[in-house]
Design an enzyme around this catalytic site. Structure first.
Site, PDB file in Angstrom:
ATOM      1  CD  GLU A   1      55.489  99.883  -2.496  1.00 20.45           C
ATOM      2  OE1 GLU A   1      56.263  99.290  -1.704  1.00 20.45           O
ATOM      3  OE2 GLU A   1      55.625 101.086  -2.789  1.00 20.45           O
ATOM      4  CG  HIS A  19      60.348  97.806   1.303  1.00 24.53           C
ATOM      5  ND1 HIS A  19      59.368  96.853   1.164  1.00 24.53           N
ATOM      6  CD2 HIS A  19      59.887  98.904   0.651  1.00 24.53           C
ATOM      7  CE1 HIS A  19      58.376  97.339   0.447  1.00 24.53           C
ATOM      8  NE2 HIS A  19      58.657  98.594   0.131  1.00 24.53           N
ATOM      9  CD  GLU A  20      61.376 102.310   1.343  1.00 23.41           C
ATOM     10  OE1 GLU A  20      61.192 102.822   0.223  1.00 23.41           O
ATOM     11  OE2 GLU A  20      60.469 101.729   1.980  1.00 23.41           O
ATOM     12  CG  HIS A  26      60.938 100.451  -3.634  1.00 22.81           C
ATOM     13  ND1 HIS A  26      60.002  99.970  -4.520  1.00 22.81           N
ATOM     14  CD2 HIS A  26      60.301 100.511  -2.424  1.00 22.81           C
ATOM     15  CE1 HIS A  26      58.872  99.733  -3.874  1.00 22.81           C
ATOM     16  NE2 HIS A  26      59.025 100.050  -2.612  1.00 22.81           N
ATOM     17  N   GLY A  51      56.409 104.448   6.713  1.00 17.90           N
ATOM     18  CA  GLY A  51      57.713 103.974   7.160  1.00 17.90           C
ATOM     19  C   GLY A  51      58.867 104.603   6.408  1.00 17.90           C
ATOM     20  CB  ALA A  52      61.016 104.279   4.278  1.00 15.48           C
ATOM     21  CG  MET A  53      58.911 108.083  -0.982  1.00 15.67           C
ATOM     22  SD  MET A  53      57.670 106.985  -1.747  1.00 15.67           S
ATOM     23  CE  MET A  53      58.041 107.249  -3.473  1.00 15.67           C
ATOM     24  CD  GLU A  54      59.199 103.711  -3.523  1.00 20.28           C
ATOM     25  OE1 GLU A  54      58.318 103.446  -4.345  1.00 20.28           O
ATOM     26  OE2 GLU A  54      58.976 103.774  -2.288  1.00 20.28           O
ATOM     27  CG  ASN A  55      61.925 110.151  -2.245  1.00 24.63           C
ATOM     28  OD1 ASN A  55      60.833 110.161  -2.781  1.00 24.63           O
ATOM     29  ND2 ASN A  55      62.098 110.415  -0.963  1.00 24.63           N
TER      30      ASN A  55
END
Length: 853
Positions: A329, A306-307, A310, A272-276
């Site tokens: 998470e 959510h991201e 993070h 879905g996504a990534m918290e870079n």
């Protein structure tokens, strides 16, 4: 995948030798379509005279220079590691390599847009893939600063964790006629390598800003491919982002820790996504080119938040090792649902959480592979398979339970203190619990042992006795646990009494109680009149399976549509579904319940989740001898309900989508054909591009369309999404030959991109008659080891999970899968876990079929 693993013991040993100061990473993205040039300069302290290694996955290592001493690449580079010996107290390492682009969504992914031929790049590094782009000590506790210098075509956008600088002119390495530029970014704060990022290409961008709680102006960006840019609703995305910033900063009491916040929607994404940090990447399926359900629109908001959560949970404070992945998470999942419910228009987010996330958690927690929230992670392969319903959804559920138990104010205060104390550092479970103990005044060691450090889910049910007048004389909550995981836990929960008020079933009484042990007497409920419905875990505070008592169950089923509270309805839906999965309630009864009540459900995610469960019940859980007739009845009823649904409604849209997915008779084919050619119309329903593909797939499923129709539809939609939909439709052709051919092509074609593999898998297992998949069982099992050995982790997982012929749901499939496990007892534990979970699904289907016989 030999040679690319890292054990926890090795990580602990390396962290005892090395302390990293900084990385300077120079990347040249103009060297050609298969590889790019990577130069990494690492400065680090070490135990003098010690030896260690740095990680790199690359087809070619050009040079390694340690403290001015040239090392022979042929001697020091093997198994994705560069050996470093004779370390000094202070070291400088320079590694020059040619690294490879991927089409698997790992490392630096390269995508060519079929619409205009433009090239788009993005990185995905979690868990161990920054080493595919630069030399790195690839473990989360070796934090450092990262400074990127990137050479790329001058017309591109180049985005990383820090604000994009003004570029300087440069020479294009492979085509001097093309203008190039170099972007020199400022160093990041001290962060883990897996949240660094690079996104590059001719992305379209919209910009805005917000003011942080500490007065800083935070630049915002929203990016998408040029061919999708007209569909990017950046204004709405910025609005949700601002709401999230305000909520998290005020709740956590800690300002946003980074300098800017870009959100980039990228192609062929694995998740879905990534918290870079400051550079979040999302699946571009969240750029809506066609109509989507309200459930998907809400899910996008939860994902955005959510991201953003993070940035504190995971990026500012990071787990020391992956056994505490839940610190990232679970908290982000809990915080994003809380923010969605309290800071956006999606105020029923906890109903969505109950319907989807907790259902995922309960399902995962009943697999043989279940594990504690704080899992035992021995190596990288272990953590790869732990991005699951326990780490995300069970963890978030338990945090909701903890907040209810200690009180929200002490809970939030403890989290805030945790952020302030450990900013830019790495933590373990005890670091968080110690702060929560201070603010709550509770000893959490016993709670942690029961909830975080043991596996399994409990079942709660009421035991009620009444007198002749209907007054309650005894009310007891019974708690049980599975034999394999016999832990009984404390639960803070609510008990709701519901009574009929005209046509509505409404809550008339509620009490919160602490439940512990096998039997908990609730004396507060004695002497009250027994209501029509008693609902254990009202408001969904606890994490537990629930059952309705013998008098409440028929009332709930008869009056499900009239339960006014959508969260209460969701709990009833979930309780009945769980009983079906456990073989306690016949699947045919569940089918009738759904068909009789789904048209009055108001919550989009509850509709979506329930219809997905209806599909599974119909195709795998109903007794085989009734499957075809049940499938026909389901299709007939969904179509009739779609005709009656409000014009243009989310309900109508979802009913049509699932009708297409479950169509099985000539009448269904006629309806689908009519929708496609316009001879049949439903008021308010637009047959847009993506829905057209779904209707066509329904025809292919029934042998009423094939390559010619797929080719014609693709000619009108030759886009990335169109090609993926075409691959799925071709794999849906309902013959054994087509299924085996689709699987064989994926296994034998290592160059197929991740998105095509994923969609081909979905089409392959889309069947009405499971017999057409029986011929895939042995080819699948014969290929499992080869796939694991030859593919990257994500692609191996995609193939092993996505092509397992689960719809066969037979004793023969069960036995063949078990035989494979028996014959491969020494296979990698992560691989065995994937196969064991697939087998568990088949065993559960057989149990449900027996209950439906």
């Amino acid at each position: 995948m030999p040679g690319e693993n890292l054990t926890r013991a090795e990580a602990i040993e390396r962290a005892g030798v090395v302390s990293v100061e900084s990385y300077e990473i120079a990347l040249d993205l103009t060297t050609g379509p298969t590889t790019f040039a990577s130069t990494t300069t690492v400065r680090f302290a070490a135990t003098e005279g010690a030896a260690t290694f740095i990680d790199l996955v690359a087809p070619s290592l050009r040079s390694v220079v340690l403290n001015g001493r040239e090392l022979d690449p042929a001697e020091v580079f093997a198994d994705s590691r560069i050996t470093l010996d004779g370390l000094a107290a202070s070291n400088e390492l320079v590694v020059v390599a040619d690294c490879a682009y991927t089409n698997t969504g790992e490392g630096l992914h390269r995508f060519v847009d079929p619409v205009d031929g433009e090239v788009y790049l993005y990185t995905q590094f979690e868990v161990p893939d920054s080493r595919r782009v630069f030399a790195v000590f690839e473990q989360p506790d070796l934090k450092a600063t990262f400074q990127f210098t990137v050479t790329a075509p001058a017309a591109w956008e180049v985005v990383s964790n820090e604000p994009t600088p003004e570029p300087a002119s440069a020479t294009h390495a492979s085509d001097p006629a093309v203008g190039a530029a170099t972007w020199t970014f400022t160093p990041t704060p001290r962060i883990s390598s897996y949240i660094t990022a690079l996104v590059a290409g001719p992305y379209s961008v919209e910009r805005s800003s917000l003011t942080s709680s500490d007065g800083r102006e935070i630049p915002l960006g929203a990016f998408a491919r040029k061919s999708l840019a007209k569909h990017l609703d950046a204004g709405y995305i910025f609005e949700k982002t601002r709401q999230g910033f305000e909520f998290f900063e005020s709740t956590f009491g800690v300002p946003y820790p980074f300098t800017k916040y870009d959100q980039l929607f990228v192609p062929e994404y694995n998740m879905g996504a990534m918290e870079n940090a400051g550079c979040v990447t999302f699946t571009e399926s969240y750029v809506f080119r066609s109509k989507v359900t309200d459930a998907v629109r809400e899910r996008r908001v939860v994902t955005i938040l959510h991201e953003l959560a993070h940035m504190w949970f995971g990026d500012l404070v990071t787990m020391k090792w992956w056994n505490d992945l839940w610190l990232n998470e679970s908290f982000a999942e809990y915080a994003s649902t809380l923010a969605t419910a309290e800071a956006t228009e999606w105020d029923a987010a906890w109903t969505t959480f109950a319907a989807m996330e907790k259902a995922w958690a309960y399902r995962q927690d009943q697999l043989p592979s279940t594990h504690p929230i704080v899992a035992s992670i021995n190596d990288l392969e272990d953590v790869q398979v732990n991005f699951d319903g326990i780490t995300y959804a069970k963890g978030a559920s338990v945090l909701k339970q903890l907040a209810a138990w200690v009180g929200r104010e002490p809970f939030v205060a403890g989290v805030s203190a945790y952020f302030r104390k450990h900013a830019w550092g790495n933590t373990e479970l005890s670091d968080l619990l110690s702060e929560l103990e201070v603010t709550s005044g509770r000893d959490l060691s016993a709670w942690s042992a029961l909830w975080l450090e043991t596996a399994g889910v409990n079942t709660l049910r009421p035991e009620i006795e009444t007198d002749v007048h209907g007054r309650i004389t005894s009310f007891t909550v019974l708690q049980t646990a599975p034999a394999e995981w016999p832990t009984l836990r404390p639960h803070r929960l609510a008990i709701g009494f519901y009574s009929l008020d005209g046509d509505a079933l409404v809550r008339t009484y509620r009490v919160e109680v602490d439940v512990d042990g096998a039997r908990t007497e609730v004396k507060e409920l004695c002497e009250l009149d027994r209501p029509a419905l008693v609902l254990i875990n009202d408001d969904d505070l606890a994490y537990a399976k629930i059952r309705l008592d013998a008098e409440s169950l028929p009332v709930a089923l008869e009056h499900l549509a009239s339960i006014a509270n959508p969260l209460a309805r969701s709990l009833v839906w979930g309780s009945v579904w769980d009983a079906v999965r456990d073989g306690e309630t016949p699947a045919s009864d569940y089918v009738r319940l759904v068909l009789g009540n789904i048209a009055t459900e108001t919550e989009s995610t509850t509709i979506r989740t329930t219809l997905n469960q209806l599909a599974l019940a119909t195709k795998q859980y109903v007794a085989p001898e009734r499957r075809a007739a049940t499938l026909a009845e389901v299709g007939d009823t969904l179509w009739a309900l779609a005709e009656q649904a409000p014009a243009g409604s989310d309900l109508q849209f979802q009913l049509v989508k699932f009708f297409a997915h479950l169509a099985s008779t000539p009448a269904h084919v006629a309806a689908l054909s009519g929708l496609l050619d316009g001879s049949v119309a439903l008021s308010g329903l637009e047959i847009d591009t993506d829905l057209r593909w779904e209707l066509l797939e329904g025809l292919v499923l029934n042998g009423a369309a094939g390559d010619a129709e797929i080719d014609a539809t693709l000619a009108d939609d030759d886009t990335a999404t169109g090609r993926q939909s075409a691959a799925r439709a071709r794999a849906t052709v309902p013959t054994t030959e087509a299924k085996v051919a689709a699987f064989t092509k994926v296994v034998d074609s290592p160059d197929l991109p991740n998105a095509i593999i994923r969609q081909t898998g979905l089409g392959t297992v889309h069947v009405n008659d499971p017999a057409v998949l029986a011929g895939l069982v042995q080819p699948y099992l014969d290929a499992v080891l080869r796939v694991w050995d030859e593919r990257t982790y994500h692609m191996a997982e995609e193939i092993i999970e996505g092509f397992y012929p689960a719809p066969v749901a037979s004793a023969e499939l069960r036995d063949a899968t078990q035989s494979w496990l028996d014959a491969h007892a020494d296979a990698a534990p992560a691989l065995r876990r994937l196969v064991i979970e697939a087998l568990a699904g088949t065993e559960r289907a057989l149990k449900a079929q027996a209950a439906d016989a």
